[in-house]
Design a protein around this motif. Structure first.
Motif, short mmCIF file in Angstrom:
data_model
loop_
_atom_site.label_atom_id
_atom_site.label_comp_id
_atom_site.label_asym_id
_atom_site.label_seq_id
_atom_site.Cartn_x
_atom_site.Cartn_y
_atom_site.Cartn_z
N GLU A 37 0.82 -1.21 0.00
CA GLU A 37 0.00 0.00 0.00
C GLU A 37 0.85 1.26 0.00
OE1 GLU A 37 -2.56 -0.62 3.37
OE2 GLU A 37 -3.92 -1.92 2.22
N ALA A 38 1.90 1.31 0.82
CA ALA A 38 2.76 2.50 0.86
C ALA A 38 3.42 2.76 -0.49
CB ALA A 38 3.82 2.34 1.95
N THR A 39 3.88 1.69 -1.12
CA THR A 39 4.55 1.82 -2.43
C THR A 39 3.59 2.37 -3.47
OG1 THR A 39 6.10 0.04 -1.95
CG2 THR A 39 5.71 0.54 -4.27
N PHE A 40 2.39 1.82 -3.55
CA PHE A 40 1.46 2.25 -4.60
C PHE A 40 0.76 3.57 -4.26
CE2 PHE A 40 2.63 -1.81 -6.18
CZ PHE A 40 2.61 -1.62 -7.56
N ARG A 41 0.68 3.94 -3.00
CA ARG A 41 0.23 5.31 -2.66
C ARG A 41 1.26 6.33 -3.13
NH1 ARG A 41 -1.72 3.11 2.81
NH2 ARG A 41 -3.91 2.69 2.32
N ALA A 42 2.53 6.00 -2.96
CA ALA A 42 3.59 6.89 -3.44
C ALA A 42 3.56 7.00 -4.96
CB ALA A 42 4.96 6.41 -2.95
N ILE A 43 3.31 5.88 -5.64
CA ILE A 43 3.21 5.91 -7.10
C ILE A 43 2.04 6.78 -7.53
CG2 ILE A 43 2.68 4.50 -9.15
CD1 ILE A 43 4.32 2.23 -7.78
N LEU A 44 0.92 6.69 -6.82
CA LEU A 44 -0.24 7.53 -7.13
C LEU A 44 0.12 9.00 -7.06
CD1 LEU A 44 -3.27 7.98 -7.66
CD2 LEU A 44 -3.64 7.74 -5.19
N VAL A 45 0.81 9.39 -6.00
CA VAL A 45 1.17 10.80 -5.80
C VAL A 45 2.26 11.25 -6.77
CG1 VAL A 45 2.23 12.40 -4.16
CG2 VAL A 45 0.45 10.82 -3.39
N GLU A 46 3.27 10.40 -6.97
CA GLU A 46 4.44 10.80 -7.74
C GLU A 46 4.31 10.61 -9.25
OE1 GLU A 46 7.54 8.46 -5.95
OE2 GLU A 46 7.25 9.42 -3.99
N ARG A 47 3.53 9.61 -9.68
CA ARG A 47 3.51 9.29 -11.11
C ARG A 47 2.14 9.31 -11.77
NH1 ARG A 47 6.67 3.61 -10.90
NH2 ARG A 47 7.87 4.09 -9.05
N MET A 48 1.07 9.26 -10.98
CA MET A 48 -0.25 9.05 -11.58
C MET A 48 -1.20 10.23 -11.43
SD MET A 48 0.10 6.06 -12.92
CE MET A 48 -1.56 5.72 -13.43
N GLN A 49 -0.80 11.27 -10.74
CA GLN A 49 -1.71 12.37 -10.43
C GLN A 49 -2.44 12.96 -11.63
OE1 GLN A 49 -3.09 13.78 -7.67
NE2 GLN A 49 -2.30 11.90 -6.80
N ASP A 50 -1.76 13.15 -12.73
CA ASP A 50 -2.38 13.79 -13.89
C ASP A 50 -2.72 12.82 -15.02
OD1 ASP A 50 -2.25 16.33 -12.69
OD2 ASP A 50 -0.14 16.52 -13.25
N VAL A 51 -2.71 11.55 -14.73
CA VAL A 51 -3.01 10.54 -15.74
C VAL A 51 -4.52 10.37 -15.82
CG1 VAL A 51 -2.66 8.14 -16.44
CG2 VAL A 51 -0.80 9.40 -15.34
N PRO A 52 -5.09 10.51 -17.02
CA PRO A 52 -6.55 10.52 -17.14
C PRO A 52 -7.26 9.22 -16.78
CG PRO A 52 -5.52 10.72 -19.30
CD PRO A 52 -4.43 10.77 -18.28
N ILE A 53 -6.57 8.09 -16.71
CA ILE A 53 -7.24 6.83 -16.37
C ILE A 53 -7.47 6.65 -14.87
CG2 ILE A 53 -6.41 5.65 -18.43
CD1 ILE A 53 -4.47 4.10 -16.50
N VAL A 54 -6.95 7.55 -14.05
CA VAL A 54 -7.10 7.43 -12.60
C VAL A 54 -8.57 7.65 -12.22
CG1 VAL A 54 -6.50 8.48 -10.38
CG2 VAL A 54 -4.72 8.04 -12.08
N ASN A 55 -9.11 6.72 -11.45
CA ASN A 55 -10.49 6.78 -10.96
C ASN A 55 -10.42 7.24 -9.50
OD1 ASN A 55 -13.03 6.32 -9.93
ND2 ASN A 55 -13.27 4.30 -10.87
N LEU A 56 -10.73 8.49 -9.26
CA LEU A 56 -10.61 9.06 -7.92
C LEU A 56 -11.61 8.49 -6.91
CD1 LEU A 56 -9.79 12.73 -8.89
CD2 LEU A 56 -8.22 10.91 -8.16
N ALA A 57 -12.55 7.68 -7.37
CA ALA A 57 -13.47 7.01 -6.44
C ALA A 57 -12.79 5.84 -5.73
CB ALA A 57 -14.71 6.52 -7.19
N LEU A 58 -11.63 5.42 -6.23
CA LEU A 58 -10.91 4.28 -5.65
C LEU A 58 -9.69 4.75 -4.88
CD1 LEU A 58 -11.02 1.71 -8.59
CD2 LEU A 58 -12.77 2.25 -6.90
N ALA A 59 -9.28 3.93 -3.93
CA ALA A 59 -8.07 4.17 -3.13
C ALA A 59 -7.12 3.00 -3.33
CB ALA A 59 -8.45 4.31 -1.66
#
Length: 167
Positions: A17-39
């Protein structure tokens, strides 16, 4: 070289979880496929064949994951395939590695995850997928059923439409 071992499921879930939360913040923030309803959540991690097996829900995918445990790790280069056999069949996992986590193998279930309207549905889908790995009925083999007279229903008869409830 000895591969890193993760001592227990709580440590495995925490690292994942820590690794993929960091990936979300560092690499995925502006990627259009991100579904903000999910954690990011590790689901159902358990010991399996000397490794940690579970599912990982993120805002951009749901994967099955295998992490090193106490068993011999199948080290392969990143992006190479590793096949695992479960009661429901053989599945291809792709090798990866992340700082803070180390090596892992992942089998994609959903990517992207736009069809999920809420995290609870994604979590339940991941849980069911994980449990389904251990259901041999999903191999597609017709189960043998008993006829009313006690004779087993053959696979051939079952496929021809015979039924255990037919007179």
């Amino acid at each position: 070289m000895t591969e890193p071992r993760i001592p227990d499921p709580a440590a495995a879930a925490g690292r994942l979880e820590a690794t993929f939360r960091a990936i979300l913040v560092e690499r995925m923030q502006d990627v259009p496929i991100v579904n903000l309803a999910l954690a990011v959540e590790a689901v159902g991690l358990r010991e399996w064949q000397g490794h940690w097996l579970g599912a990982l829900v993120t805002p951009w995918f749901i994967n099955l994951v295998v992490l090193p445990g106490s068993g011999a790790w199948r080290a392969v280069p990143d992006r190479d395939s590793v096949w695992y056999a479960f009661p429901s069949g053989r599945f291809e996992f792709i090798a990866g590695s992340e700082p803070g986590l180390g090596p892992y193998h992942a089998c994609s279930l959903f990517s992207p995850v736009q069809e999920f309207g809420d995290h609870e549905t994604a979590r339940e889908t991941a849980r069911v997928a994980l449990e389904s790995l251990f259901d041999p009925a999903l191999l597609g083999e017709a189960p043998e059923q008993d006829e009313p007279d006690g004779k087993p229903l053959s696979r051939r008869d079952f496929l021809r439409g015979a039924s255990a409830t037919r007179p």
